[in-house]
Design an enzyme around this catalytic site. Sequence first.
Site, PDB file in Angstrom:
ATOM      1  N   GLU A   1       0.836  -1.210   0.000  1.00 58.61           N
ATOM      2  CA  GLU A   1       0.000   0.000   0.000  1.00 58.61           C
ATOM      3  C   GLU A   1       0.868   1.258   0.000  1.00 58.61           C
ATOM      4  O   GLU A   1       0.563   2.238  -0.666  1.00 58.61           O
ATOM      5  CB  GLU A   1      -0.957   0.004   1.199  1.00 58.61           C
ATOM      6  CG  GLU A   1      -2.004  -1.090   1.144  1.00 58.61           C
ATOM      7  CD  GLU A   1      -2.820  -1.101  -0.150  1.00 58.61           C
ATOM      8  OE1 GLU A   1      -3.120  -0.035  -0.691  1.00 58.61           O
ATOM      9  OE2 GLU A   1      -3.145  -2.213  -0.631  1.00 58.61           O
TER      10      GLU A   1
ATOM     11  N   TRP B   1       1.862   1.708  -3.450  1.00 54.52           N
ATOM     12  CA  TRP B   1       0.854   2.320  -4.335  1.00 54.52           C
ATOM     13  C   TRP B   1       1.016   3.832  -4.357  1.00 54.52           C
ATOM     14  O   TRP B   1       0.849   4.484  -5.377  1.00 54.52           O
ATOM     15  CB  TRP B   1      -0.562   1.958  -3.864  1.00 54.52           C
ATOM     16  CG  TRP B   1      -1.120   0.757  -4.576  1.00 54.52           C
ATOM     17  CD1 TRP B   1      -1.272  -0.486  -4.056  1.00 54.52           C
ATOM     18  CD2 TRP B   1      -1.588   0.694  -5.940  1.00 54.52           C
ATOM     19  NE1 TRP B   1      -1.806  -1.320  -5.011  1.00 54.52           N
ATOM     20  CE2 TRP B   1      -2.016  -0.627  -6.170  1.00 54.52           C
ATOM     21  CE3 TRP B   1      -1.692   1.614  -6.983  1.00 54.52           C
ATOM     22  CZ2 TRP B   1      -2.532  -1.050  -7.398  1.00 54.52           C
ATOM     23  CZ3 TRP B   1      -2.200   1.196  -8.214  1.00 54.52           C
ATOM     24  CH2 TRP B   1      -2.615  -0.115  -8.410  1.00 54.52           C
TER      25      TRP B   1
ATOM     26  N   TRP C   1     -19.850  11.973 -20.086  1.00 63.09           N
ATOM     27  CA  TRP C   1     -20.201  12.353 -18.706  1.00 63.09           C
ATOM     28  C   TRP C   1     -21.477  13.174 -18.715  1.00 63.09           C
ATOM     29  O   TRP C   1     -21.736  13.933 -19.654  1.00 63.09           O
ATOM     30  CB  TRP C   1     -19.064  13.176 -18.083  1.00 63.09           C
ATOM     31  CG  TRP C   1     -17.763  12.450 -18.004  1.00 63.09           C
ATOM     32  CD1 TRP C   1     -16.592  12.791 -18.625  1.00 63.09           C
ATOM     33  CD2 TRP C   1     -17.484  11.248 -17.274  1.00 63.09           C
ATOM     34  NE1 TRP C   1     -15.614  11.877 -18.313  1.00 63.09           N
ATOM     35  CE2 TRP C   1     -16.130  10.913 -17.489  1.00 63.09           C
ATOM     36  CE3 TRP C   1     -18.246  10.414 -16.456  1.00 63.09           C
ATOM     37  CZ2 TRP C   1     -15.518   9.795 -16.925  1.00 63.09           C
ATOM     38  CZ3 TRP C   1     -17.646   9.296 -15.891  1.00 63.09           C
ATOM     39  CH2 TRP C   1     -16.301   8.997 -16.132  1.00 63.09           C
TER      40      TRP C   1
ATOM     41  N   ASN D   1     -10.497   3.700   2.924  1.00 59.69           N
ATOM     42  CA  ASN D   1     -10.159   3.392   1.525  1.00 59.69           C
ATOM     43  C   ASN D   1     -11.248   2.598   0.804  1.00 59.69           C
ATOM     44  O   ASN D   1     -11.607   2.910  -0.326  1.00 59.69           O
ATOM     45  CB  ASN D   1      -8.839   2.627   1.471  1.00 59.69           C
ATOM     46  CG  ASN D   1      -8.454   2.292   0.035  1.00 59.69           C
ATOM     47  OD1 ASN D   1      -8.262   3.194  -0.768  1.00 59.69           O
ATOM     48  ND2 ASN D   1      -8.399   1.014  -0.299  1.00 59.69           N
TER      49      ASN D   1
ATOM     50  N   TRP E   1     -15.198  12.134 -13.222  1.00 60.56           N
ATOM     51  CA  TRP E   1     -14.325  11.857 -12.074  1.00 60.56           C
ATOM     52  C   TRP E   1     -13.663  13.119 -11.524  1.00 60.56           C
ATOM     53  O   TRP E   1     -13.361  13.211 -10.334  1.00 60.56           O
ATOM     54  CB  TRP E   1     -13.250  10.817 -12.446  1.00 60.56           C
ATOM     55  CG  TRP E   1     -12.337  11.231 -13.576  1.00 60.56           C
ATOM     56  CD1 TRP E   1     -12.565  11.089 -14.910  1.00 60.56           C
ATOM     57  CD2 TRP E   1     -11.061  11.870 -13.464  1.00 60.56           C
ATOM     58  NE1 TRP E   1     -11.522  11.594 -15.643  1.00 60.56           N
ATOM     59  CE2 TRP E   1     -10.571  12.079 -14.783  1.00 60.56           C
ATOM     60  CE3 TRP E   1     -10.262  12.280 -12.399  1.00 60.56           C
ATOM     61  CZ2 TRP E   1      -9.338  12.675 -15.059  1.00 60.56           C
ATOM     62  CZ3 TRP E   1      -9.029  12.888 -12.671  1.00 60.56           C
ATOM     63  CH2 TRP E   1      -8.589  13.070 -13.978  1.00 60.56           C
TER      64      TRP E   1
ATOM     65  N   TRP F   1      -8.721   8.284  -8.234  1.00 57.11           N
ATOM     66  CA  TRP F   1      -9.981   8.563  -8.940  1.00 57.11           C
ATOM     67  C   TRP F   1      -9.941   7.950 -10.332  1.00 57.11           C
ATOM     68  O   TRP F   1     -10.908   7.352 -10.793  1.00 57.11           O
ATOM     69  CB  TRP F   1     -10.256  10.073  -9.013  1.00 57.11           C
ATOM     70  CG  TRP F   1     -11.055  10.527  -7.830  1.00 57.11           C
ATOM     71  CD1 TRP F   1     -10.581  11.040  -6.666  1.00 57.11           C
ATOM     72  CD2 TRP F   1     -12.481  10.418  -7.665  1.00 57.11           C
ATOM     73  NE1 TRP F   1     -11.623  11.276  -5.792  1.00 57.11           N
ATOM     74  CE2 TRP F   1     -12.797  10.910  -6.374  1.00 57.11           C
ATOM     75  CE3 TRP F   1     -13.518   9.964  -8.473  1.00 57.11           C
ATOM     76  CZ2 TRP F   1     -14.111  10.958  -5.893  1.00 57.11           C
ATOM     77  CZ3 TRP F   1     -14.830  10.014  -7.989  1.00 57.11           C
ATOM     78  CH2 TRP F   1     -15.111  10.498  -6.722  1.00 57.11           C
TER      79      TRP F   1
HETATM   80  C1  LIG Z   1     -11.079   7.873  -4.819  1.00 53.61           C
HETATM   81  C2  LIG Z   1      -9.866   7.795  -3.926  1.00 53.61           C
HETATM   82  C3  LIG Z   1      -9.219   8.965  -3.550  1.00 53.61           C
HETATM   83  C4  LIG Z   1      -8.080   8.890  -2.729  1.00 53.61           C
HETATM   84  N1  LIG Z   1      -7.447  10.063  -2.365  1.00 53.61           N
HETATM   85  C5  LIG Z   1      -6.347  10.020  -1.578  1.00 53.61           C
HETATM   86  C6  LIG Z   1      -5.696  11.215  -1.183  1.00 53.61           C
HETATM   87  O1  LIG Z   1      -6.063  12.323  -1.555  1.00 53.61           O
HETATM   88  N2  LIG Z   1      -4.617  11.095  -0.345  1.00 53.61           N
HETATM   89  C7  LIG Z   1      -4.155   9.886   0.082  1.00 53.61           C
HETATM   90  O2  LIG Z   1      -3.181   9.852   0.843  1.00 53.61           O
HETATM   91  N3  LIG Z   1      -4.726   8.744  -0.315  1.00 53.61           N
HETATM   92  C8  LIG Z   1      -5.821   8.769  -1.120  1.00 53.61           C
HETATM   93  N4  LIG Z   1      -6.432   7.593  -1.494  1.00 53.61           N
HETATM   94  C9  LIG Z   1      -5.797   6.318  -1.152  1.00 53.61           C
HETATM   95  C10 LIG Z   1      -6.244   5.675   0.171  1.00 53.61           C
HETATM   96  O3  LIG Z   1      -7.637   5.653   0.252  1.00 53.61           O
HETATM   97  C11 LIG Z   1      -5.698   6.382   1.391  1.00 53.61           C
HETATM   98  O4  LIG Z   1      -4.305   6.562   1.276  1.00 53.61           O
HETATM   99  C12 LIG Z   1      -5.954   5.584   2.665  1.00 53.61           C
HETATM  100  O5  LIG Z   1      -7.327   5.326   2.821  1.00 53.61           O
HETATM  101  C13 LIG Z   1      -5.427   6.354   3.851  1.00 53.61           C
HETATM  102  O6  LIG Z   1      -5.765   5.716   5.051  1.00 53.61           O
HETATM  103  P1  LIG Z   1      -4.634   5.074   5.957  1.00 53.61           P
HETATM  104  O7  LIG Z   1      -3.543   6.042   6.166  1.00 53.61           O
HETATM  105  O8  LIG Z   1      -5.319   4.532   7.149  1.00 53.61           O
HETATM  106  O9  LIG Z   1      -4.134   3.887   5.020  1.00 53.61           O
HETATM  107  P2  LIG Z   1      -3.299   2.581   5.371  1.00 53.61           P
HETATM  108  O10 LIG Z   1      -4.078   1.427   4.853  1.00 53.61           O
HETATM  109  O11 LIG Z   1      -2.911   2.550   6.773  1.00 53.61           O
HETATM  110  O12 LIG Z   1      -2.033   2.712   4.415  1.00 53.61           O
HETATM  111  C14 LIG Z   1      -0.816   3.347   4.835  1.00 53.61           C
HETATM  112  C15 LIG Z   1      -0.438   4.395   3.809  1.00 53.61           C
HETATM  113  O13 LIG Z   1      -0.246   3.813   2.521  1.00 53.61           O
HETATM  114  C16 LIG Z   1      -0.686   4.705   1.506  1.00 53.61           C
HETATM  115  N5  LIG Z   1      -1.825   4.108   0.802  1.00 53.61           N
HETATM  116  C17 LIG Z   1      -2.700   3.198   1.270  1.00 53.61           C
HETATM  117  N6  LIG Z   1      -3.580   2.852   0.312  1.00 53.61           N
HETATM  118  C18 LIG Z   1      -3.256   3.572  -0.780  1.00 53.61           C
HETATM  119  C19 LIG Z   1      -3.794   3.673  -2.090  1.00 53.61           C
HETATM  120  N7  LIG Z   1      -4.822   2.919  -2.487  1.00 53.61           N
HETATM  121  N8  LIG Z   1      -3.217   4.521  -2.978  1.00 53.61           N
HETATM  122  C20 LIG Z   1      -2.146   5.280  -2.618  1.00 53.61           C
HETATM  123  N9  LIG Z   1      -1.590   5.220  -1.371  1.00 53.61           N
HETATM  124  C21 LIG Z   1      -2.140   4.387  -0.473  1.00 53.61           C
HETATM  125  C22 LIG Z   1      -1.148   5.980   2.212  1.00 53.61           C
HETATM  126  O14 LIG Z   1      -0.059   6.884   2.249  1.00 53.61           O
HETATM  127  C23 LIG Z   1      -1.497   5.462   3.591  1.00 53.61           C
HETATM  128  O15 LIG Z   1      -1.468   6.451   4.586  1.00 53.61           O
HETATM  129  C24 LIG Z   1      -7.585   7.640  -2.312  1.00 53.61           C
HETATM  130  C25 LIG Z   1      -8.250   6.466  -2.703  1.00 53.61           C
HETATM  131  C26 LIG Z   1      -9.385   6.551  -3.487  1.00 53.61           C
HETATM  132  C27 LIG Z   1     -10.077   5.280  -3.901  1.00 53.61           C
END
Ligand SMILES: Cc1cc2nc3c(=O)[nH]c(=O)nc-3n(C[C@H](O)[C@H](O)[C@H](O)COP(=O)(O)OP(=O)(O)OC[C@H]3O[C@@H](n4cnc5c(N)ncnc54)[C@H](O)[C@@H]3O)c2cc1C
Length: 481
Positions: free
Chosen positions: A278, A281, A309, A344, A362, A385
Amino acid sequence: MTEQNPTIMLFREDLRIQDNIALTCAVERGSKILCLFVDDEKSLFARGSAQKWWLHHSLKALERELQNKMDCPLNIKSGSTQEILHSVIAACQADRVFWSRRYAPHQTATDKELKASLEKIGVKVVSCKGRLLAEPWETLNDGNPYRVFTPFWKRMKAHVPIDQPLPAPKSAHGMKLPTSLSIEDLRLLHSNSELCASFHANWQPGEAGACQRLQQFFVNGASNYSKGRDFPSLSSVTRLSPHIQMGDISPRQILFEATRQFELGRIDNKNYTKFYSEIAWREFSYSLLYHFPSVTDEEFRPAFKHFPWQDNRAGQLAWESGQTGYPIVDAGMRELRQTGYMHNRIRMVTASFLTKHLLIDWRVGMKHFWDLLLDADIASNTLSWQWVTGCGADAAPYFRIFNPILQARKFDPDGDYIRRWVPELSQLPTSHLADPWLAPTDILEDAGVRLGETYPYPIVDHAFARVRAMDAYRGLKTTPS
Ligand SMILES: Cc1cc2nc3c(=O)[nH]c(=O)nc-3n(C[C@H](O)[C@H](O)[C@H](O)COP(=O)(O)OP(=O)(O)OC[C@H]3O[C@@H](n4cnc5c(N)ncnc54)[C@H](O)[C@@H]3O)c2cc1C
């Protein structure tokens, strides 16, 4: 011995003193140091209102850390970074500026211009890694950027070392500008005091808060991360994203600690690997953003430029305010509005609903998230997105249309998440929480739910929306790009 000219440490999205390579290098130079933050927002990607709240408190925390641990003041300015740096340099005769690199197209262009203008007056700029584990140009496939996640991550795992993070520098000869503003002068705090109180109850911006959250994760969430991360009512995720976005903590600090916990046998391989992936990602999103800068407002897959759209203002407002009639979607949109965060799994469900059930562009959803998310991040927000929509790199296929009823049943099986954020449905039996419009009248009555009054009917029928979205997508495939 002649005294060296002062050094400027320009803080941007790296508001920490530990594992801050730029700060450590600036201090190691041994001259006087001027720590500076400039509030210089270009309107294109100006921070959203939620994130400004975070910035205010993160700056307060940085100011405290610098003062208490390094005996060094933080200087605050507002305006054009270029103009401010030139005037500060003229006043204090600094001959070197350190900063952590940034990667969004408007940021790299600004930094390039800034560097050239400083070098013209004989000031050396030292830019350092700080925001990513690997620079976008370090993870390439025969010189080309990766477009698919798995090989990108394999390469990262094999080639990117997770070195020990740097400790905070011990002390520095800090300088204070007589013209420095206070953090309050930047007026970053939200005018909605109820929202600020809710943010306070849920978050502790700054370095100490980030380290605490990371440690909590290893106590509470990490051992079930791989499975638990899909369930929004569980505490299986870190909630570190707003800290990472503001640079309260570095990805290296996070991954180094995760690796240590793994090596100590406190988390197993499955959970460690999922967590690492993650974080990767995020790195992948930054790599795409850097190598394909037009993705900030254009689809990675050009065929989607012709997607039909729809302009659906009523649908958009219902989605934004959590009144779509689909409880899992509404719960997510209300969690976002009230806490500045959305889980997420639910981000995926709500984004899919907007782009596929409502056929709304989007970019509309991305902008809404941008304003309300505390973790709003140009790379992750944009690319995620696009991923959900199906128009991004290595994206979910367009025909993967999240079914909001099944998603609720699967990932909120006891209805805890829906009950928390959609309290008007809290008395409904769990079996009817995902689709209240199908509940018998007496059950609705007993639960105090009057559809169309206390909670809306679905704004669009799922089966109809699914067929309509698939038709739009099929039409797209025959349109030349
Ligand atoms: C539509 C959409 C918009 C999003 N917008 C953002 C945003 O603006 N900023 C953002 O930081 N994340 C975004 N995410 C990715 C993800 O949802 C969040 O990073 C995550 O939910 C943050 O929660 P956490 O820190 O508890 O994640 P954890 O599961 O604890 O993950 C640890 C870290 O890994 C990274 N991470 C985890 N999942 C993803 C992912 N799918 N993509 C990229 N990095 C990830 C983040 O830095 C996160 O803090 C988005 C996802 C979607 C589907």
